[in-house]
Design a protein around this motif. Sequence first.
Motif: not given
Length: 104
Positions: A1-10, A12-21, A95-96
């Motif tokens: 499994m390829n776990h990455k930390p969850m990313s949220v922009n400034s 508060g929107h969830l960002e795609c772990p593949a492209c950042g959108s 959370v990932f």
Amino acid sequence: MNHKPMSVNSDGHLECPACGSDYTHVRHVTVQSRQEDSEDQFFRTNTTDGTVTLGDPDARACSGRRHSIALWVDCEHCGSAFDVVLSQHKGQTEVFTELRREPR
């Protein structure tokens, strides 16, 4: 499994772990429930039509010995699909994100 930390922009929107959108859509909610070290039980709710599936055929055990909740998310920009997972492990909640489908 390829776990990455969850990313949220400034904003508060969830960002795609593949492209950042931040143009993403939650498609399913899957719950994995189990008593410590016992058999997994899964159910999934489709967020579009409201159907509930017991014994989810697409479910994957997300935690080693306890329960988890996974949001299946599609990215509008790159076409990838990923899970946002909250997973119980040794008294802590992890959370990932984890890719389900690679970008186009």
